[in-house]
Design an enzyme around this catalytic site. Structure first.
Site, short mmCIF file in Angstrom:
data_model
loop_
_atom_site.label_atom_id
_atom_site.label_comp_id
_atom_site.label_asym_id
_atom_site.label_seq_id
_atom_site.Cartn_x
_atom_site.Cartn_y
_atom_site.Cartn_z
CB CYS A 163 -0.97 -0.25 0.97
SG CYS A 163 -0.27 -0.90 3.06
NE ARG A 202 3.51 -8.13 6.38
CZ ARG A 202 2.52 -8.29 5.78
NH1 ARG A 202 1.46 -8.50 6.94
NH2 ARG A 202 1.49 -7.23 5.12
CD GLN A 212 -0.66 -9.42 1.21
OE1 GLN A 212 -1.08 -8.26 1.07
NE2 GLN A 212 -0.43 -10.07 2.64
CG ASP A 263 -2.24 -5.93 -1.40
OD1 ASP A 263 -3.30 -6.12 -1.24
OD2 ASP A 263 -1.14 -5.62 -1.35
CG HIS A 288 -3.82 -1.07 -2.37
ND1 HIS A 288 -2.42 -1.69 -2.82
CD2 HIS A 288 -3.32 -1.33 -0.87
CE1 HIS A 288 -2.14 -2.57 -1.22
NE2 HIS A 288 -2.89 -1.82 -0.40
#
Length: 647
Positions: A338, A367, A385, A387, A389
């Protein structure tokens, strides 16, 4: 005394004195319900029977027959276990229990010597005695000073330390049964006699607050149910879960392996990579139809990016950091997409004509999970991911929420995942942004869930620090619940990054920002899907889709021709030319979870046909099939991600 209205599931409304407890409401309805009740449910969350009601509410009473009762029973058994440990080991200090009681309970203890199997038997016996006493659970709200005095007098120094974890202004609640007392928010059963069956499962080591430099603790795990029948069913599920465990199935099927030299970072073998890429290809195909654009952002950023986003403060210990070549330069390895997508959005002026702008990315994330928490593919340090946005005008948020549910339903239908439930996680302590923005975003998500046709459960305080969240909770074939898809409305990052677009009025406006994932972490999803399917993937996703099985050596040339046709057509296949019996080859095909075998014998070699055999043997077509025609049908089924034509 003023009254409140309590609305029951059947629509009946009770007018009762303000301050009436949930248990007293149950008694008002009937003594039988009061006897069976273990908790209540308000706004989607479980509440304690002793909770006083100070406002109008819609209330559902939870009894021992309800599935949700298991969570309360396990939580209460957790306290019974801690009580039993103190009875058996008076000098033991109690740390904290488990927040998720969907399947297990646990407590951490500071003791002089590790617990032995004989110790667990002794503790279980003491637990049984406490449960026979049917001691009542009592809830008490105390001041911080009073709690500090109580636990100080008991010599529970770890509890005194844990008081500092409770934010100022928040109620400090204690739960007592008999002589035992602990810090706890509840809820709990009315009395220990409602615990129908329990078992201690294992003991392991842990550290105070997860700090490996701190005191080492002993953690005892257990489970409990309302009845022995439920316990028996649980044990059966556990045995089946062991058979399906992705940490066993993955290496057996040659999908991946884990190496201690790279903790939390799986090695994907060719077959596992085929499955992994198959999931990504599925999402990419859907992205093209749903208006997403794929991007790639850097792996390394200067710390300033994460300071802007708030992750430097809120997520620092979970990231990898190192010094750059320039003096004073601090670099962070990307743990989430993000901040990079925000930076990409503001890299140039944006117009409302570009919105909604849907940016998707599959790049690696890292991570810094503690080594003791790593577990197969479900908890890793290296992941990707699906992922995305979405940057849009505020008035477009509702349509984007609807589109999220449409996309999610399509993905889960293709993958054969059913029974998904939806919940909304609300703001936690220490959230970023304005409370009014959070209220609006939470309301929009709840309305979106309900408009999509789902009941909306609430998970109070479980959202990330920057956004409330929709969570799609899926139960696998073993009845275990997993969160898959998530959707968040960001109430912090657009402001922190100063994101803007030129609106229809020619003025600058701040866009709304949504975070969206359907599969979530691909590593974690793969673990869940392996265990859900037992490694028997659908035809289009299977790492080896077809095994060509010549019966004898003289049939190998024809089998290899068919194998070449399949490979050239894009079907993942292999020819088993070994001098083994056909029965042996078929058994191995079943063991390797290959969806389809094509048998080639004398008749097939002469006629240009094959005899199909399905994994598991069901619904097989009668007799031989034309090889070329069958290949064409398989190509279509694989490309369209459909079952095989004769399934």
């Amino acid at each position: 005394m003023s009254e409140i209205k309590v609305t029951l599931p059947d629509g009946a409304v009770l007018e009762l004195p303000r301050g009436v407890t949930v248990g007293e409401v149950a008694l008002q309805i009937g003594p039988g319900l009061a006897k069976a009740a273990v908790a209540g449910r308000i706004d989607g969350g479980l509440v304690d029977l002793r909770l006083p009601l100070d406002r109008d509410v819609a209330l559902q009473l939870v009894t021992t027959r309800d599935e949700a009762a298991g969570e309360v029973i396990r939580h209460s058994t957790e306290h019974v276990m801690a009580d039993a440990v103190k009875r058996c080991f008076p000098d033991a200090q109690i740390d904290v229990g488990r927040t998720d009681h969907s399947e297990k309970y646990q407590y951490d203890f500071l003791v002089d010597e590790p617990f032995t199997p004989a110790d667990l038997e002794r503790i279980e016996k003491a637990m049984g005695e406490i449960i026979k006493e049917k001691v009542a659970f009592e809830r008490e709200v105390v001041s911080r000073d009073e709690a500090r005095r109580i636990f100080g007098d008991l010599g529970e120094n770890l509890k005194v330390l844990r008081l500092d974890d409770i934010p100022e202004g928040e109620d400090i609640t204690l739960y007592r049964h008999g002589d035992f007392v602990d810090l706890c928010r509840g809820p709990h059963v009315a009395h220990a006699g409602q615990i129908g069956a329990f078992s201690l499962l294992e003991v392991s080591g842990s550290y105070l607050r997860g700090d490996e430099s701190g005191p080492k603790l002993q953690r005892i795990y257990g489970t409990a149910f309302a009845s022995k029948k439920e316990m028996k069913a649980y044990r059966k599920r556990v045995e089946e879960a062991k058979e399906r465990d992705h940490r066993r199935v993955g290496p057996e099927l040659e999908l991946f392996y884990l190496d201690p030299l790279s903790p939390g970072s799986p090695f994907y073998l060719p077959k596992g990579t085929a499955v992994y890429n198959g999931l990504i290809d599925l999402m990419r195909d859907l992205y093209r139809r749903h208006g997403y654009q794929e991007v790639m952002t850097p792996q390394l950023f200067r710390a300033e990016l994460f300071q802007i986003s708030g992750h430097y403060e809120k997520f620092h210990d979970d990231m990898f950091w190192f010094a750059g070549a320039d003096e004073g330069e601090e670099l962070g390895i990307k743990a989430m997409n993000c901040p990079g997508h925000c930076q990409l959005f503001r890299s140039r002026k944006r117009s409302y004509r570009e919105l909604p702008l849907r940016l998707a990315e599959f790049s690696r994330l890292h991570r810094n999970e503690r080594s003791g928490t790593l577990s197969g593919l479900t908890r890793v340090r290296s992941m990707a991911q699906d992922d995305a946005h979405i940057f849009c005008e505020p008035e477009q948020v509702g349509a984007e929420i609807e589109a999220f549910f449409v996309l999610t339903a399509e993905v889960y239908q293709i993958l054969g995942l059913e029974g998904v439930e939806m919940a909304v996680s609300t703001r936690p302590e220490g959230f970023l942004g304005d409370a009014a923005d959070w209220d609006l975003a939470e309301r929009q998500l709840q309305e979106g869930v309900e408009k999509a046709g789902f009941d909306c459960r609430i998970k109070p305080g479980e959202a990330a620090f920057y956004a409330p969240k929709v969570e799609a909770d899926f139960r696998d074939v073993l009845g275990r619940s997993w969160t898959l898809a998530t959707l968040q409305i960001d109430v912090a990052l657009p402001t922190r990054f100063g994101l803007a677009y030129i609106g229809r009025d020619g003025q600058s406006h701040q866009p709304a920002m949504l975070h969206r994932a359907v599969l979530g972490s691909l590593e974690r999803f793969l673990a869940i899907y392996i265990e859900h399917t037992g490694g028997a993937f659908p035809f289009w996703l299977a790492p080896v889709q077809v095994a060509v099985l010549p019966i004898a050596e003289r049939h190998v040339p024809q089998a290899e021709k068919i194998g070449e046709k399949l490979l050239h057509a894009g079907i993942r296949s292999r020819v088993d030319a070994r001098s083994e019996t056909l029965g042996f080859k078929i058994r191995e095909m079943e063991t390797k979870k290959i969806p389809l075998a094509l048998v080639v014998g004398d008749r097939e070699a002469a006629d240009g046909t094959v005899t199909p055999r399905l994994r598991g043997g069901g619904n097989e077509p009668a007799g031989a099939q034309d090889a070329d025609g069958l290949v064409a049908m398989l190509v279509e089924a694989s490309a369209k991600r459909r079952p095989m034509p004769f399934n």
